[in-house]
Motif scaffolding. Structure first.
Motif, PDB file in Angstrom:
ATOM      1  N   GLY A  74      -6.783  -6.462  -3.216  1.00 56.65           N
ATOM      2  CA  GLY A  74      -6.309  -5.135  -2.840  1.00 56.65           C
ATOM      3  C   GLY A  74      -5.035  -5.191  -2.006  1.00 56.65           C
ATOM      4  O   GLY A  74      -4.878  -6.087  -1.163  1.00 56.65           O
ATOM      5  N   ARG A  75      -4.147  -4.232  -2.249  1.00 54.56           N
ATOM      6  CA  ARG A  75      -2.913  -4.188  -1.473  1.00 54.56           C
ATOM      7  C   ARG A  75      -3.194  -4.061   0.026  1.00 54.56           C
ATOM      8  O   ARG A  75      -2.555  -4.708   0.851  1.00 54.56           O
ATOM      9  CB  ARG A  75      -2.059  -3.005  -1.935  1.00 54.56           C
ATOM     10  CG  ARG A  75      -1.374  -3.175  -3.283  1.00 54.56           C
ATOM     11  CD  ARG A  75      -0.520  -1.958  -3.588  1.00 54.56           C
ATOM     12  NE  ARG A  75       0.391  -2.183  -4.697  1.00 54.56           N
ATOM     13  CZ  ARG A  75       0.102  -1.927  -5.966  1.00 54.56           C
ATOM     14  NH1 ARG A  75      -1.111  -1.449  -6.273  1.00 54.56           N
ATOM     15  NH2 ARG A  75       0.990  -2.149  -6.919  1.00 54.56           N
ATOM     16  N   GLY A  76      -4.158  -3.208   0.382  1.00 56.45           N
ATOM     17  CA  GLY A  76      -4.453  -2.977   1.788  1.00 56.45           C
ATOM     18  C   GLY A  76      -4.977  -4.215   2.487  1.00 56.45           C
ATOM     19  O   GLY A  76      -4.567  -4.527   3.612  1.00 56.45           O
ATOM     20  N   SER A  77      -5.872  -4.943   1.833  1.00 52.53           N
ATOM     21  CA  SER A  77      -6.427  -6.143   2.460  1.00 52.53           C
ATOM     22  C   SER A  77      -5.361  -7.213   2.621  1.00 52.53           C
ATOM     23  O   SER A  77      -5.323  -7.929   3.629  1.00 52.53           O
ATOM     24  CB  SER A  77      -7.606  -6.671   1.642  1.00 52.53           C
ATOM     25  OG  SER A  77      -7.196  -7.038   0.330  1.00 52.53           O
TER      26      SER A  77
ATOM     27  N   PRO B   4       0.840  -1.202   0.000  1.00 51.66           N
ATOM     28  CA  PRO B   4       0.000   0.000   0.000  1.00 51.66           C
ATOM     29  C   PRO B   4       0.873   1.249   0.000  1.00 51.66           C
ATOM     30  O   PRO B   4       1.947   1.281   0.622  1.00 51.66           O
ATOM     31  CB  PRO B   4      -0.781  -0.127   1.317  1.00 51.66           C
ATOM     32  CG  PRO B   4      -0.812  -1.582   1.601  1.00 51.66           C
ATOM     33  CD  PRO B   4       0.504  -2.125   1.110  1.00 51.66           C
TER      34      PRO B   4
ATOM     35  N   THR C 270      -0.691  -3.251 -10.356  1.00 50.65           N
ATOM     36  CA  THR C 270      -2.083  -2.908 -10.041  1.00 50.65           C
ATOM     37  C   THR C 270      -3.023  -3.456 -11.110  1.00 50.65           C
ATOM     38  O   THR C 270      -4.085  -4.014 -10.801  1.00 50.65           O
ATOM     39  CB  THR C 270      -2.242  -1.385  -9.936  1.00 50.65           C
ATOM     40  OG1 THR C 270      -1.396  -0.896  -8.890  1.00 50.65           O
ATOM     41  CG2 THR C 270      -3.674  -1.007  -9.633  1.00 50.65           C
TER      42      THR C 270
ATOM     43  N   TRP D   2      -2.126  -6.641   2.997  1.00 53.33           N
ATOM     44  CA  TRP D   2      -1.232  -6.173   4.058  1.00 53.33           C
ATOM     45  C   TRP D   2      -1.846  -6.446   5.425  1.00 53.33           C
ATOM     46  O   TRP D   2      -1.180  -6.952   6.332  1.00 53.33           O
ATOM     47  CB  TRP D   2      -0.974  -4.681   3.868  1.00 53.33           C
ATOM     48  CG  TRP D   2      -0.157  -4.060   4.968  1.00 53.33           C
ATOM     49  CD1 TRP D   2      -0.624  -3.360   6.045  1.00 53.33           C
ATOM     50  CD2 TRP D   2       1.264  -4.105   5.098  1.00 53.33           C
ATOM     51  NE1 TRP D   2       0.404  -2.946   6.837  1.00 53.33           N
ATOM     52  CE2 TRP D   2       1.582  -3.384   6.282  1.00 53.33           C
ATOM     53  CE3 TRP D   2       2.294  -4.641   4.338  1.00 53.33           C
ATOM     54  CZ2 TRP D   2       2.892  -3.225   6.701  1.00 53.33           C
ATOM     55  CZ3 TRP D   2       3.603  -4.480   4.768  1.00 53.33           C
ATOM     56  CH2 TRP D   2       3.892  -3.779   5.938  1.00 53.33           C
TER      57      TRP D   2
END
Length: 295
Positions: A284-287, A208, A278, A289
């Motif tokens: 998703g990157r956030g999920s 992220p 991407t 992480w």
């Protein structure tokens, strides 16, 4: 066989070897990552095996890895053992500050003893590139191997991209004996430079944005503070000077400045490849992480 700008004697051995390998000769040494990247276009098998030149697998190694690869598995990691029988790695975990760190189970043997049977723990975040099997199609689909890394963190970066694309990583019940760092000398300036640089490049490509920029800022601030700490320690009146910073190459401001220069020069590359990652991602990157770091 990738000839990573080998010397004359090595080329003679290749020319005389009874297996008569096809040789892809490179004009400069591109490292472990660059060597795999250069060979990938010529791989026509379902899987491609990654194995360090200082690693010795068992005869059943490839069969064990293939057996552990389900249809949604992009990579299978081995258990790497040090020469004394202790465990170096059962895969790679992702730390809260963005490091890729070897997962090492407590040693179940005394030095020189036969290792205990290996029961794989739950799936790791990533595979250790010292001894692993990677699905060729999945590797190509996520952009291949980051040749820019030369060596270190190419496995964690690849694991990031595979998981962002929805693939799984597994661990197999197979042992590989590994003389870790036999060619790069852990603790050397080159070792630390590759590790520090490639961790930042990996985060800038895969993590992220907030995490990547936070870790880059931390690295930059510490680089600026280290000389001040040294100066302050020397100027304290009546106090015998001691080491102001840890005596390790990665705390040398000059090495850290070289890392920042390396990262800065590669900014166009990291931006371009981040956009490509991407585009290829389904997670998703956030999920990702949060799931693997709890952050």
């Amino acid at each position: 066989m990738v000839d990573n700008a080998a010397d004359v004697d090595t080329r003679r051995i290749l020319a005389e070897h009874p297996s008569a390998p096809d040789v892809l000769r490179l004009e400069r040494n591109t490292g472990y990552a660059g060597g795999i990247a250069a060979a990938l276009d010529d791989v026509d098998t379902e899987f491609v095996a990654w194995l360090n030149d200082d690693a010795v697998p068992s005869p059943s190694w490839l069969a064990d890895l293939e057996a552990a690869a389900g249809p949604a598995t992009a990579a299978v990691t081995s258990r790497l053992l040090r020469p004394d029988g202790t465990v170096q790695s059962t895969g790679v975990e992702l730390t809260a500050d963005g490091h890729g760190r070897d997962l090492a189970e407590p040693a179940a043997t005394s030095p020189g003893a036969t290792p205990a049977p290996f029961t794989p723990s739950p799936a790791p975040f990533g595979f250790c590139g010292g001894a692993a099997l990677v699905r060729t199609r999945a590797l190509r689909d996520v952009g291949g191997v980051p040749a820019e890394f030369f060596c270190y963190y190419e496995d964690t970066d690849t694991s990031w991209r595979l998981r962002l694309a929805g693939w799984d990583v597994a661990a197999a019940a197979t042992d590989v004996h590994h003389r870790h760092g036999a060619s790069t000398r852990p603790g050397s300036a080159a070792f630390h430079r590759w590790n520090e640089r490639n961790r930042l490049l990996m985060l800038l490509r895969c993590a992220p944005a907030g995490v990547a920029l936070r870790e880059l800022a931390r690295f930059t601030v510490l680089t600026a503070v280290l000389p001040l700490r040294t100066l302050a320690a020397r100027r304290r009146p009546g106090v015998r000077p001691g080491p102001a910073v840890p005596d390790a190459a990665n705390f040398d401001p000059r090495l850290r400045l070289r890392v920042l220069a390396d990262v800065t020069r590669r900014t166009p590359w990291t931006r371009r490849t981040r956009r490509d990652i991407t585009r290829r991602s389904t997670v998703g990157r956030g999920s990702l992480w949060r799931h693997w770091t709890g952050g």
